[in-house]
Motif scaffolding. Structure first.
Motif, PDB file in Angstrom:
ATOM      1  N   PRO A 126      -7.191   9.901  -9.343  1.00 41.75           N
ATOM      2  CA  PRO A 126      -7.805   9.834  -8.116  1.00 41.75           C
ATOM      3  C   PRO A 126      -9.007  10.418  -7.780  1.00 41.75           C
ATOM      4  CG  PRO A 126      -5.292  10.312  -8.355  1.00 41.75           C
ATOM      5  CD  PRO A 126      -5.722  10.334  -9.712  1.00 41.75           C
ATOM      6  N   VAL A 127      -9.050  11.480  -8.595  1.00 45.68           N
ATOM      7  CA  VAL A 127     -10.616  12.306  -8.237  1.00 45.68           C
ATOM      8  C   VAL A 127     -11.644  11.429  -8.646  1.00 45.68           C
ATOM      9  CG1 VAL A 127     -12.000  14.207  -8.702  1.00 45.68           C
ATOM     10  CG2 VAL A 127      -9.434  14.436  -8.429  1.00 45.68           C
ATOM     11  N   PHE A 128     -11.554  10.939  -9.983  1.00 48.26           N
ATOM     12  CA  PHE A 128     -12.536   9.865 -10.465  1.00 48.26           C
ATOM     13  C   PHE A 128     -12.521   8.439  -9.708  1.00 48.26           C
ATOM     14  CE2 PHE A 128     -13.500   6.141 -13.097  1.00 48.26           C
ATOM     15  CZ  PHE A 128     -14.459   6.608 -13.862  1.00 48.26           C
ATOM     16  N   ALA A 129     -11.576   8.239  -9.228  1.00 50.97           N
ATOM     17  CA  ALA A 129     -11.618   6.924  -8.344  1.00 50.97           C
ATOM     18  C   ALA A 129     -12.321   7.179  -6.980  1.00 50.97           C
ATOM     19  CB  ALA A 129     -10.219   6.189  -8.165  1.00 50.97           C
ATOM     20  N   GLY A 221      -9.539  12.731   0.046  1.00 47.80           N
ATOM     21  CA  GLY A 221      -9.347  12.960  -1.574  1.00 47.80           C
ATOM     22  C   GLY A 221      -7.914  12.235  -1.785  1.00 47.80           C
ATOM     23  N   HIS A 222      -7.432  12.297  -3.196  1.00 43.51           N
ATOM     24  CA  HIS A 222      -6.362  11.912  -3.700  1.00 43.51           C
ATOM     25  C   HIS A 222      -6.357  10.190  -3.676  1.00 43.51           C
ATOM     26  CE1 HIS A 222      -3.993  15.617  -4.546  1.00 43.51           C
ATOM     27  NE2 HIS A 222      -4.531  15.854  -3.340  1.00 43.51           N
ATOM     28  N   GLY A 223      -7.384   9.643  -3.928  1.00 42.72           N
ATOM     29  CA  GLY A 223      -7.666   8.083  -4.009  1.00 42.72           C
ATOM     30  C   GLY A 223      -8.073   7.597  -2.678  1.00 42.72           C
ATOM     31  N   ARG A 224      -8.054   8.302  -1.549  1.00 45.03           N
ATOM     32  CA  ARG A 224      -8.305   7.753  -0.188  1.00 45.03           C
ATOM     33  C   ARG A 224      -9.546   7.176  -0.137  1.00 45.03           C
ATOM     34  NH1 ARG A 224      -7.076  11.363   4.321  1.00 45.03           N
ATOM     35  NH2 ARG A 224      -6.177   9.494   5.430  1.00 45.03           N
ATOM     36  N   ALA A 225     -10.818   7.651  -0.672  1.00 44.31           N
ATOM     37  CA  ALA A 225     -11.976   7.211  -0.741  1.00 44.31           C
ATOM     38  C   ALA A 225     -11.950   5.732  -1.223  1.00 44.31           C
ATOM     39  CB  ALA A 225     -13.063   7.899  -1.033  1.00 44.31           C
ATOM     40  N   PHE A 226     -11.235   5.631  -2.391  1.00 46.37           N
ATOM     41  CA  PHE A 226     -11.071   4.289  -3.174  1.00 46.37           C
ATOM     42  C   PHE A 226     -10.408   3.438  -2.313  1.00 46.37           C
ATOM     43  CE2 PHE A 226      -9.404   1.589  -6.189  1.00 46.37           C
ATOM     44  CZ  PHE A 226     -10.562   1.238  -6.913  1.00 46.37           C
ATOM     45  N   ALA A 227      -9.348   3.914  -1.548  1.00 45.68           N
ATOM     46  CA  ALA A 227      -8.606   2.905  -0.684  1.00 45.68           C
ATOM     47  C   ALA A 227      -9.441   2.526   0.355  1.00 45.68           C
ATOM     48  CB  ALA A 227      -7.544   3.803  -0.159  1.00 45.68           C
ATOM     49  N   VAL A 228     -10.510   3.435   0.935  1.00 50.48           N
ATOM     50  CA  VAL A 228     -11.366   2.744   1.982  1.00 50.48           C
ATOM     51  C   VAL A 228     -12.125   1.601   1.447  1.00 50.48           C
ATOM     52  CG1 VAL A 228     -13.247   3.233   3.454  1.00 50.48           C
ATOM     53  CG2 VAL A 228     -11.376   5.053   3.249  1.00 50.48           C
ATOM     54  N   GLY A 268      -2.015  -3.432   1.450  1.00 47.82           N
ATOM     55  CA  GLY A 268      -1.814  -2.165   0.514  1.00 47.82           C
ATOM     56  C   GLY A 268      -2.634  -1.001   0.694  1.00 47.82           C
ATOM     57  N   ALA A 269      -3.661  -1.226   0.563  1.00 50.38           N
ATOM     58  CA  ALA A 269      -4.850   0.002   0.952  1.00 50.38           C
ATOM     59  C   ALA A 269      -4.770   0.455   2.296  1.00 50.38           C
ATOM     60  CB  ALA A 269      -6.384  -0.666   0.661  1.00 50.38           C
ATOM     61  N   LEU A 270      -4.524  -0.206   3.285  1.00 58.05           N
ATOM     62  CA  LEU A 270      -4.609   0.340   4.544  1.00 58.05           C
ATOM     63  C   LEU A 270      -3.153   1.382   4.577  1.00 58.05           C
ATOM     64  CD1 LEU A 270      -5.540  -2.520   6.828  1.00 58.05           C
ATOM     65  CD2 LEU A 270      -6.817  -0.461   6.444  1.00 58.05           C
ATOM     66  N   VAL A 271      -1.859   0.893   4.058  1.00 62.92           N
ATOM     67  CA  VAL A 271      -0.600   1.752   4.119  1.00 62.92           C
ATOM     68  C   VAL A 271      -1.073   2.938   3.182  1.00 62.92           C
ATOM     69  CG1 VAL A 271       1.634   1.549   3.142  1.00 62.92           C
ATOM     70  CG2 VAL A 271       0.775  -0.457   4.340  1.00 62.92           C
ATOM     71  N   TYR A 272      -1.716   2.793   2.301  1.00 65.57           N
ATOM     72  CA  TYR A 272      -1.921   4.032   1.254  1.00 65.57           C
ATOM     73  C   TYR A 272      -2.770   5.214   2.267  1.00 65.57           C
ATOM     74  CZ  TYR A 272      -3.408   7.108  -2.694  1.00 65.57           C
ATOM     75  OH  TYR A 272      -3.591   8.053  -3.452  1.00 65.57           O
ATOM     76  N   LEU A 273      -4.035   4.623   3.003  1.00 62.47           N
ATOM     77  CA  LEU A 273      -4.489   5.383   3.926  1.00 62.47           C
ATOM     78  C   LEU A 273      -3.589   6.153   4.824  1.00 62.47           C
ATOM     79  CD1 LEU A 273      -7.798   3.323   4.433  1.00 62.47           C
ATOM     80  CD2 LEU A 273      -7.587   5.595   3.507  1.00 62.47           C
ATOM     81  N   VAL A 274      -2.790   5.481   5.220  1.00 63.78           N
ATOM     82  CA  VAL A 274      -1.710   6.032   6.438  1.00 63.78           C
ATOM     83  C   VAL A 274      -1.037   7.028   5.762  1.00 63.78           C
ATOM     84  CG1 VAL A 274      -0.205   5.640   8.178  1.00 63.78           C
ATOM     85  CG2 VAL A 274      -2.118   4.153   7.876  1.00 63.78           C
TER      86      VAL A 274
END
Length: 324
Positions: A126-129, A221-228, A268-274
């Motif tokens: 997730p940090v890399f992503a 963090g934890h992949g949330r920037a990637f989710a955006v 799916g990405a929006l759910v992850y962000l929430v």
């Protein structure tokens, strides 16, 4: 009396040049340029998070080949009739230089390659992503220039001032039509169409800005920037995909398959962000990892590149490096 002349966008007369017997393809150059941008910028952002310089390049050695294979597999799977249907040529499935890379397959299989590389370097995926997210979407924007040179992925005819002129390309030696490898000897357009490749290029650049802003503003963090990135890209792709008129596999009656995939992935990405609310990770100890020590382990043993800590371990965040 004055007349208004529409400033249509001309297409390149060709997308392939020859250096002796070697073809130089604009599509391939755009893909390579995009990869270089993504790796360079991703490395800057990764170091800003406390990681070791060069780690992104090391991971990219695995992620890029996996991504190219995944992108091609997705394209062939969703456009299988072109290669395996009546009149199709199965060998063309391997001709990646003709264009045809599906972003969904590239991200999925590229993620597998990134996971392998991150495991070898001791870096949380997730940090890399999060570090490479804006660079990836800029790379996609650069890749769309390859579609411009190939005269592909455009929309319906239009009279808008920014319409794209499409030329008839032929083999200069024989005069036989060759849309991909040929040259436009006559610059009289055979059609003026919606430049959907340009719409997606601009949208991707805006998504990159959004990711950088959100990452700085909310300390993702934890992949949330990637989710955006994923949510932003798929939202635009959902709209732009419906403007395209090129052949595409259709599902649920008459819906382009990439429209459906965009909607599902975006949700799916929006759910992850929430759902994911963890604080941003900080990779510390990079300098210490390079420093010599008396009890330094044997060279044959691998060590994690970083030590993972939480950014909110204490109330003071002033020591966290700025984003690149």
């Amino acid at each position: 009396m004055t007349s208004t002349v529409l400033a249509y966008i001309p297409s390149p007369p060709q997308g392939v040049w020859h250096l002796g017997p070697i073809p130089i393809r604009a599509y391939a150059l755009c893909i390579i340029a995009g990869i270089i941008i993504a790796v360079y910028w991703g490395d800057k952002r990764f170091v800003a998070r406390g990681g070791l310089p060069g780690t992104v390049m090391d991971v990219a050695v695995f992620a890029v080949p996996f991504g190219l294979v995944g992108g091609r597999l997705y394209h062939v799977a969703t456009d299988w009739q072109t290669y395996f249907g009546p009149g199709g040529d199965p060998l063309r499935a391997f001709m990646i230089w003709e264009g045809g890379l599906g972003i969904w397959g590239a991200i999925a299989l590229g993620g597998v390659g990134a996971w392998i590389g991150c495991r070898r370097r001791g870096v949380p995926l997730p940090v890399f992503a999060d570090a490479v997210a804006p660079g990836i979407v800029v790379a996609q924007a650069v890749g769309r220039l390859g579609n411009y040179f190939n005269q592909e992925l455009y929309g319906a005819p239009t009279t808008l001032p920014w319409g794209l002129e499409i030329y008839r390309r032929v083999d200069p030696a024989t005069g036989i039509p060759d849309p991909l490898n040929g040259v436009a000897l006559d610059h009289t357009p055979i059609a003026v169409v919606q430049p959907t490749f340009l719409y997606e290029l601009i949208w991707n650049l805006l998504v990159a800005v959004l990711v950088v802003w959100a990452d700085r503003r909310f300390r993702l963090g934890h992949g949330r920037a990637f989710a955006v990135y994923v949510a932003g890209y798929t939202a635009g792709r959902f709209v732009i995909e419906q403007m395209r008129t090129d052949y595409a596999t259709r599902v649920f009656g008459d819906i382009r398959i990439n429209v459906v995939v965009s909607a599902v992935v975006c949700i799916g990405a929006l759910v992850y962000l929430v759902v994911v609310r963890k604080p941003r990770e900080v990779l510390e100890g990079a300098a210490a990892a390079d420093a010599p020590a008396e009890d330094e382990p044997d060279e044959g043993k691998s060590e994690p590149a970083v030590v993972l800590t939480k950014s909110d371990k204490s109330g003071d965040d002033s020591t966290e490096p700025d984003e690149g």
